[in-house]
Scaffold this active site. Structure first.
Site, PDB file in Angstrom:
ATOM      1  N   SER A   9     -95.615 -53.990  -0.789  1.00 47.16           N
ATOM      2  CA  SER A   9     -94.618 -54.815  -1.480  1.00 47.16           C
ATOM      3  C   SER A   9     -93.282 -54.741  -0.745  1.00 47.16           C
ATOM      4  O   SER A   9     -93.031 -53.781   0.002  1.00 47.16           O
ATOM      5  CB  SER A   9     -94.459 -54.342  -2.924  1.00 47.16           C
ATOM      6  OG  SER A   9     -94.304 -52.947  -2.972  1.00 47.16           O
ATOM      7  N   GLU A  11     -89.072 -55.110  -1.065  1.00 44.11           N
ATOM      8  CA  GLU A  11     -87.913 -55.128  -1.975  1.00 44.11           C
ATOM      9  C   GLU A  11     -86.745 -55.890  -1.349  1.00 44.11           C
ATOM     10  O   GLU A  11     -86.396 -55.669  -0.190  1.00 44.11           O
ATOM     11  CB  GLU A  11     -87.489 -53.688  -2.286  1.00 44.11           C
ATOM     12  CG  GLU A  11     -86.280 -53.623  -3.208  1.00 44.11           C
ATOM     13  CD  GLU A  11     -85.991 -52.210  -3.674  1.00 44.11           C
ATOM     14  OE1 GLU A  11     -86.923 -51.516  -4.141  1.00 44.11           O
ATOM     15  OE2 GLU A  11     -84.822 -51.797  -3.566  1.00 44.11           O
ATOM     16  N   HIS A  71     -86.294 -55.880 -10.888  1.00 38.22           N
ATOM     17  CA  HIS A  71     -85.923 -54.555 -11.364  1.00 38.22           C
ATOM     18  C   HIS A  71     -85.067 -54.800 -12.601  1.00 38.22           C
ATOM     19  O   HIS A  71     -84.299 -55.764 -12.660  1.00 38.22           O
ATOM     20  CB  HIS A  71     -85.089 -53.804 -10.326  1.00 38.22           C
ATOM     21  CG  HIS A  71     -85.822 -53.503  -9.056  1.00 38.22           C
ATOM     22  ND1 HIS A  71     -85.466 -52.472  -8.223  1.00 38.22           N
ATOM     23  CD2 HIS A  71     -86.887 -54.116  -8.475  1.00 38.22           C
ATOM     24  CE1 HIS A  71     -86.297 -52.444  -7.183  1.00 38.22           C
ATOM     25  NE2 HIS A  71     -87.167 -53.440  -7.312  1.00 38.22           N
ATOM     26  N   ASP A 103     -77.629 -46.877 -12.254  1.00 37.36           N
ATOM     27  CA  ASP A 103     -76.401 -46.073 -12.171  1.00 37.36           C
ATOM     28  C   ASP A 103     -75.239 -46.994 -12.460  1.00 37.36           C
ATOM     29  O   ASP A 103     -75.126 -48.051 -11.831  1.00 37.36           O
ATOM     30  CB  ASP A 103     -76.226 -45.521 -10.744  1.00 37.36           C
ATOM     31  CG  ASP A 103     -77.314 -44.520 -10.405  1.00 37.36           C
ATOM     32  OD1 ASP A 103     -77.478 -43.570 -11.176  1.00 37.36           O
ATOM     33  OD2 ASP A 103     -77.981 -44.711  -9.375  1.00 37.36           O
ATOM     34  N   ALA A 120     -84.661 -44.029 -18.513  1.00 34.68           N
ATOM     35  CA  ALA A 120     -85.635 -45.094 -18.249  1.00 34.68           C
ATOM     36  C   ALA A 120     -86.840 -45.046 -19.199  1.00 34.68           C
ATOM     37  O   ALA A 120     -87.420 -46.090 -19.507  1.00 34.68           O
ATOM     38  CB  ALA A 120     -86.097 -45.016 -16.795  1.00 34.68           C
ATOM     39  N   HIS A 146     -84.510 -36.272  -8.213  1.00 34.02           N
ATOM     40  CA  HIS A 146     -83.359 -37.142  -8.463  1.00 34.02           C
ATOM     41  C   HIS A 146     -82.085 -36.289  -8.368  1.00 34.02           C
ATOM     42  O   HIS A 146     -82.056 -35.162  -8.866  1.00 34.02           O
ATOM     43  CB  HIS A 146     -83.498 -37.771  -9.859  1.00 34.02           C
ATOM     44  CG  HIS A 146     -82.414 -38.739 -10.166  1.00 34.02           C
ATOM     45  ND1 HIS A 146     -81.261 -38.370 -10.808  1.00 34.02           N
ATOM     46  CD2 HIS A 146     -82.282 -40.053  -9.881  1.00 34.02           C
ATOM     47  CE1 HIS A 146     -80.468 -39.442 -10.931  1.00 34.02           C
ATOM     48  NE2 HIS A 146     -81.080 -40.475 -10.367  1.00 34.02           N
ATOM     49  N   PHE A 213     -76.384 -43.938   2.312  1.00 32.26           N
ATOM     50  CA  PHE A 213     -77.371 -44.139   1.232  1.00 32.26           C
ATOM     51  C   PHE A 213     -78.029 -42.816   0.865  1.00 32.26           C
ATOM     52  O   PHE A 213     -78.239 -42.516  -0.293  1.00 32.26           O
ATOM     53  CB  PHE A 213     -78.505 -45.057   1.680  1.00 32.26           C
ATOM     54  CG  PHE A 213     -78.164 -46.527   1.720  1.00 32.26           C
ATOM     55  CD1 PHE A 213     -76.913 -47.000   1.356  1.00 32.26           C
ATOM     56  CD2 PHE A 213     -79.127 -47.449   2.131  1.00 32.26           C
ATOM     57  CE1 PHE A 213     -76.625 -48.350   1.405  1.00 32.26           C
ATOM     58  CE2 PHE A 213     -78.851 -48.805   2.171  1.00 32.26           C
ATOM     59  CZ  PHE A 213     -77.589 -49.253   1.814  1.00 32.26           C
ATOM     60  N   HIS A 263     -94.100 -49.499  -0.395  1.00 34.72           N
ATOM     61  CA  HIS A 263     -93.050 -50.401  -0.880  1.00 34.72           C
ATOM     62  C   HIS A 263     -91.956 -50.358   0.194  1.00 34.72           C
ATOM     63  O   HIS A 263     -91.369 -49.298   0.435  1.00 34.72           O
ATOM     64  CB  HIS A 263     -92.539 -49.889  -2.229  1.00 34.72           C
ATOM     65  CG  HIS A 263     -91.487 -50.748  -2.851  1.00 34.72           C
ATOM     66  ND1 HIS A 263     -91.772 -51.954  -3.449  1.00 34.72           N
ATOM     67  CD2 HIS A 263     -90.136 -50.574  -2.986  1.00 34.72           C
ATOM     68  CE1 HIS A 263     -90.651 -52.483  -3.942  1.00 34.72           C
ATOM     69  NE2 HIS A 263     -89.657 -51.672  -3.663  1.00 34.72           N
TER      70      HIS A 263
HETATM   71  P1  FAD Z   1     -84.480 -41.818 -15.256  1.00 37.10           P
HETATM   72  O1  FAD Z   1     -85.935 -41.713 -15.063  1.00 37.10           O
HETATM   73  O2  FAD Z   1     -83.958 -42.109 -16.618  1.00 37.10           O
HETATM   74  O3  FAD Z   1     -83.843 -40.474 -14.709  1.00 37.10           O
HETATM   75  C1  FAD Z   1     -82.445 -40.384 -14.445  1.00 37.10           C
HETATM   76  C2  FAD Z   1     -82.011 -38.923 -14.415  1.00 37.10           C
HETATM   77  O4  FAD Z   1     -81.989 -38.401 -15.735  1.00 37.10           O
HETATM   78  C3  FAD Z   1     -82.930 -37.986 -13.636  1.00 37.10           C
HETATM   79  O5  FAD Z   1     -82.115 -37.008 -13.045  1.00 37.10           O
HETATM   80  C4  FAD Z   1     -83.820 -37.388 -14.702  1.00 37.10           C
HETATM   81  O6  FAD Z   1     -84.323 -36.118 -14.325  1.00 37.10           O
HETATM   82  C5  FAD Z   1     -82.824 -37.272 -15.853  1.00 37.10           C
HETATM   83  N1  FAD Z   1     -83.423 -37.382 -17.196  1.00 37.10           N
HETATM   84  C6  FAD Z   1     -84.374 -38.237 -17.609  1.00 37.10           C
HETATM   85  N2  FAD Z   1     -84.618 -38.069 -18.922  1.00 37.10           N
HETATM   86  C7  FAD Z   1     -83.787 -37.090 -19.351  1.00 37.10           C
HETATM   87  C8  FAD Z   1     -83.548 -36.452 -20.610  1.00 37.10           C
HETATM   88  N3  FAD Z   1     -84.212 -36.831 -21.709  1.00 37.10           N
HETATM   89  N4  FAD Z   1     -82.604 -35.469 -20.667  1.00 37.10           N
HETATM   90  C9  FAD Z   1     -81.922 -35.099 -19.561  1.00 37.10           C
HETATM   91  N5  FAD Z   1     -82.105 -35.661 -18.339  1.00 37.10           N
HETATM   92  C10 FAD Z   1     -83.027 -36.632 -18.240  1.00 37.10           C
HETATM   93  N6  FAD Z   1     -80.766 -48.695  -9.206  1.00 37.10           N
HETATM   94  C11 FAD Z   1     -80.166 -49.839  -9.584  1.00 37.10           C
HETATM   95  O7  FAD Z   1     -79.026 -49.808 -10.097  1.00 37.10           O
HETATM   96  N7  FAD Z   1     -80.789 -51.067  -9.417  1.00 37.10           N
HETATM   97  C12 FAD Z   1     -82.038 -51.163  -8.915  1.00 37.10           C
HETATM   98  O8  FAD Z   1     -82.573 -52.267  -8.792  1.00 37.10           O
HETATM   99  C13 FAD Z   1     -82.708 -49.963  -8.497  1.00 37.10           C
HETATM  100  N8  FAD Z   1     -83.961 -49.995  -7.997  1.00 37.10           N
HETATM  101  C14 FAD Z   1     -84.609 -48.813  -7.701  1.00 37.10           C
HETATM  102  C15 FAD Z   1     -85.940 -48.874  -7.265  1.00 37.10           C
HETATM  103  C16 FAD Z   1     -86.625 -47.697  -6.973  1.00 37.10           C
HETATM  104  C17 FAD Z   1     -88.073 -47.783  -6.516  1.00 37.10           C
HETATM  105  C18 FAD Z   1     -85.968 -46.444  -7.091  1.00 37.10           C
HETATM  106  C19 FAD Z   1     -86.694 -45.169  -6.733  1.00 37.10           C
HETATM  107  C20 FAD Z   1     -84.654 -46.374  -7.517  1.00 37.10           C
HETATM  108  C21 FAD Z   1     -83.960 -47.557  -7.848  1.00 37.10           C
HETATM  109  N9  FAD Z   1     -82.649 -47.546  -8.312  1.00 37.10           N
HETATM  110  C22 FAD Z   1     -82.022 -48.727  -8.672  1.00 37.10           C
HETATM  111  C23 FAD Z   1     -81.918 -46.282  -8.436  1.00 37.10           C
HETATM  112  C24 FAD Z   1     -82.045 -45.689  -9.857  1.00 37.10           C
HETATM  113  O9  FAD Z   1     -81.547 -46.586 -10.813  1.00 37.10           O
HETATM  114  C25 FAD Z   1     -81.234 -44.397  -9.876  1.00 37.10           C
HETATM  115  O10 FAD Z   1     -81.867 -43.416  -9.105  1.00 37.10           O
HETATM  116  C26 FAD Z   1     -80.902 -43.880 -11.269  1.00 37.10           C
HETATM  117  O11 FAD Z   1     -79.941 -42.825 -11.130  1.00 37.10           O
HETATM  118  C27 FAD Z   1     -82.097 -43.290 -12.009  1.00 37.10           C
HETATM  119  O12 FAD Z   1     -82.917 -44.256 -12.500  1.00 37.10           O
HETATM  120  P2  FAD Z   1     -84.354 -43.833 -13.119  1.00 37.10           P
HETATM  121  O13 FAD Z   1     -84.955 -45.048 -13.633  1.00 37.10           O
HETATM  122  O14 FAD Z   1     -85.095 -43.013 -12.157  1.00 37.10           O
HETATM  123  O15 FAD Z   1     -83.811 -42.912 -14.330  1.00 37.10           O
END
Ligand code: FAD
Length: 284
Positions: A9, A11, A71, A103, A120, A146, A213, A263
């Site tokens: 895929s 991006e 996304h 973020d 998430a 992360h 990055f 990806h």
């Molecule tokens: P989560 O899975 O929610 O995790 C975020 C952090 O919170 C982690 O440190 C996790 O350990 C912690 N956490 C989770 N649950 C809890 C809890 N209950 N209590 C305490 N801590 C917890 N960013 C963008 O803005 N736009 C995009 O389009 C984008 N695309 C991406 C695509 C991919 C494939 C990847 C790998 C990353 C992408 N990102 C994007 C970056 C991503 O949004 C960031 O890394 C963000 O900080 C975390 O998102 P997540 O969905 O992994 O969050």
């Protein structure tokens, strides 16, 4: 290597300039020519480029007929905002979503965008509750952890929560250390988590950009790779030739080790991804 069952895929991000939008059809056309399984389009958290994601998704679908996965970031959003975006995507024929926390921009004040989602897994649950199995949901995975996670264990538990909430697959943050990926997959299997984990691979095209990055997202650049890249200074051709060697070897190792796909973080440039594609001997 037989790659017929492997999903590749690409991006993209929504262009930030009129010139970028003008170049988008050519970019989509060049990448679509090798028939990836799907394109994905990033989405700024807290409202930064959300209309752009939709527009780019529609362009991919209309121009290429290839599946397009937006996304969707939830931090700073309300359930009503997310519900409206989901309906818009569903009406456009979208069937796959990359579900993320995102973020907030460093300039955003917490009080400005408190939002109704914290992590998430809550977004994954919300999509499942409101749309059942309509969307295939991909979530992010971090083989090198992360950067904001309290510990590797806490980060892995957060990943497990996303899977249990209903994710069908995961795409990893990019990395240059294949062992971190294999270890993550093994840890998942031991925990009874068997969804496909597709490694994210980022071509190396610009040393300063890569270091910037990587510092932000917590991807480790091996010392020897960093030193070699820095030694080329402004010599872009050498940076790219060496970068291509590094990501080709990484991708070969991942595929030989059983990765279910790759990806590609294209950075909206077709050539670095297509050079890697050809180096891997994938069908053109
Ligand atoms: P989560 O899975 O929610 O995790 C975020 C952090 O919170 C982690 O440190 C996790 O350990 C912690 N956490 C989770 N649950 C809890 C809890 N209950 N209590 C305490 N801590 C917890 N960013 C963008 O803005 N736009 C995009 O389009 C984008 N695309 C991406 C695509 C991919 C494939 C990847 C790998 C990353 C992408 N990102 C994007 C970056 C991503 O949004 C960031 O890394 C963000 O900080 C975390 O998102 P997540 O969905 O992994 O969050």
């Amino acid at each position: 290597m037989n790659t017929s069952n492997i999903a590749f895929s690409f991006e993209l991000f929504p262009p930030r300039t009129p010139q970028g939008w003008a170049n988008l059809p050519r970019l989509i056309g060049d990448l679509a020519a090798v028939r990836p399984a799907f394109f994905s389009v990033t989405h700024g958290a807290g409202g930064s480029d959300q209309g752009g994601t939709y527009e780019a998704i529609i362009k991919v679908i209309e121009q290429s007929g290839i599946e397009a996965a937006p996304h969707l970031t939830c931090i700073g959003s309300t359930r009503a905002n997310i519900a409206a975006l989901l309906s818009q995507y569903r009406d456009a024929g979208v069937q796959r979503i990359v579900a993320l926390r995102g973020d907030l921009p460093a300039t955003a004040m917490r009080s400005e965008a408190p939002g109704e989602f914290r992590y998430a897994n809550e977004l994954v649950s919300f999509i499942r509750e409101t749309h059942g199995e309509h969307f295939t949901l991909e979530v992010a995975a971090y083989p090198e952890m992360h950067p904001q996670a309290a510990s590797p264990q806490a980060d892995f538990e957060a990943y497990v929560r996303k899977v249990k909430a209903g994710a069908h697959g995961a795409v990893t943050q990019y990395f240059y250390n294949a062992d971190s990926y294999f270890e993550f997959v093994e840890q998942s299997h031991k925990a009874g988590i068997n969804i496909p984990v597709v490694p994210g691979v980022m071509p190396i095209v610009n040393t300063a950009q890569l270091l910037r990055f990587s510092a932000a997202c917590g991807a480790e650049i091996p010392r020897w790779v960093k030193l070699r890249l820095e030694s080329y200074g402004e010599d872009k051709a050498s940076v790219q030739a060496f970068g291509l060697e590094v990501v080709t070897r990484l991708s070969e190792t991942l595929l030989k080790g059983g990765a279910p796909g790759i990806h590609f973080y294209t950075l909206n440039q077709a050539e670095p991804t297509l050079k890697l594609w050809r180096n891997l001997g994938l069908p053109t």
